[in-house]
Design a protein around this motif. Structure first.
Motif, PDB file in Angstrom:
ATOM      1  N   VAL A 159       0.867  -1.175   0.000  1.00 18.61           N
ATOM      2  CA  VAL A 159       0.000   0.000   0.000  1.00 18.61           C
ATOM      3  C   VAL A 159       0.903   1.225   0.000  1.00 18.61           C
ATOM      4  O   VAL A 159       1.744   1.383   0.883  1.00 18.61           O
ATOM      5  N   GLN A 166      -7.496   5.546  -0.262  1.00 14.76           N
ATOM      6  CA  GLN A 166      -6.495   4.721   0.413  1.00 14.76           C
ATOM      7  C   GLN A 166      -7.118   3.424   0.930  1.00 14.76           C
ATOM      8  O   GLN A 166      -6.477   2.371   0.914  1.00 14.76           O
ATOM      9  N   PHE A 225       3.212  -1.299   4.119  1.00 15.02           N
ATOM     10  CA  PHE A 225       2.582   0.022   4.025  1.00 15.02           C
ATOM     11  C   PHE A 225       3.682   1.078   3.999  1.00 15.02           C
ATOM     12  O   PHE A 225       4.485   1.151   4.931  1.00 15.02           O
ATOM     13  N   PRO A 241       1.262   5.296   4.637  1.00 13.51           N
ATOM     14  CA  PRO A 241      -0.064   5.266   4.009  1.00 13.51           C
ATOM     15  C   PRO A 241      -0.966   6.442   4.341  1.00 13.51           C
ATOM     16  O   PRO A 241      -1.978   6.648   3.674  1.00 13.51           O
TER      17      PRO A 241
END
Length: 248
Positions: free
Chosen positions: A88, A149, A166, A169
């Motif tokens: 992510v 997101q 991540f 993020p």
């Protein structure tokens, strides 16, 4: 020897960008189901470290093993970990011309070979998990940053990875949207998936992390549990960093 439950091992990993050394002999072990938060000042090598784990960046020296697959400087096995490691990003990286549901089904269909029906059913399951099933037919530009997101998190989950990475993020989000993304990540952390999170959100780190890793100038300076590092950081550099972040 690594623990038999170890899912990620970095052993003396080095990475340069031209003359700049981004990673200096970095070694780290992550066990299956562990939640690791990596923090440190800008330019300390945090993002480069996780980008080397999923081979978005290739390291020049040292060895990385991910779920039994060795990623050495001479062996690019990125294709072997594609379905194991989800990522992510800070900037969502959604396809702007595709609807939310199409963004989510693309990977499962192309990489995992799921049928359109199965991929859509899986996508709706994960959109419900991140609490935006009603946004399935919208385009990314029609969503808030926080919603985008959450779509990006759902997209990673659709590949059903063992490991989620991540990369800051919440840093591109407005303050009121940060909490909604952190809530989703906190729920994920309780599900048993292995997570490595690069973030400055120390409240999240304190609540969720099993292990904290502090980096500076391409090196891991300190690791410990949140309780250890927040109450008695061993290094002056980490103490100074925490003071700056917590008093910001």
């Amino acid at each position: 020897m690594p623990d038999s439950n170890t899912i990620i091992t970095l052993n003396n990993v080095n990475k340069h960008f031209g003359d700049f050394q981004a990673l200096k002999n970095v070694s780290l072990e992550v066990t299956s189901g562990e939640r690791v938060v990596i923090c440190g000042p800008s330019g300390s090598g945090k993002s480069t470290l996780i980008r080397c784990i999923n081979q978005l960046e290739t390291h020049e020296a040292g060895e990385i093993t991910v779920d039994g697959v060795t990623l050495s400087a001479t062996q690019n096995n990125a294709h072997k970990i594609k379905a194991t490691v989800g990522m992510v990003f800070q900037q969502f990286n959604l396809f702007p011309h595709l609807s939310v549901i199409d963004n989510l089904t693309l990977g499962p269909r192309r990489v995992l070979g799921l049928s359109e029906e199965a991929a859509k059913a899986r996508a709706m399951t994960y959109l419900e998990r991140v609490q935006i099933p009603d946004q399935a037919d919208k385009l990314p530009r029609q969503l808030s940053g926080g919603q985008q997101q959450r779509v990006a998190i759902a997209r990673s989950l659709c590949m059903e990875p063992k490991i989620l990475l991540f990369d800051e993020p919440t840093s591109a989000l407005d303050p009121e949207m940060i909490a909604e993304v952190l809530d989703v990540m906190t729920e994920l952390a309780s599900s048993g998936i292995t997570m490595i999170v690069v973030t400055h959100e120390m409240g999240f780190a304190r609540r969720v992390a099993d292990k904290m890793v502090f980096m500076d100038q391409g090196e891991i300076i300190e690791t410990g549990t949140p309780e250890q590092v927040f109450t008695a950081p061993k290094s002056q550099r980490f103490a100074h960093f925490l003071e700056q972040i917590l008093n910001h």
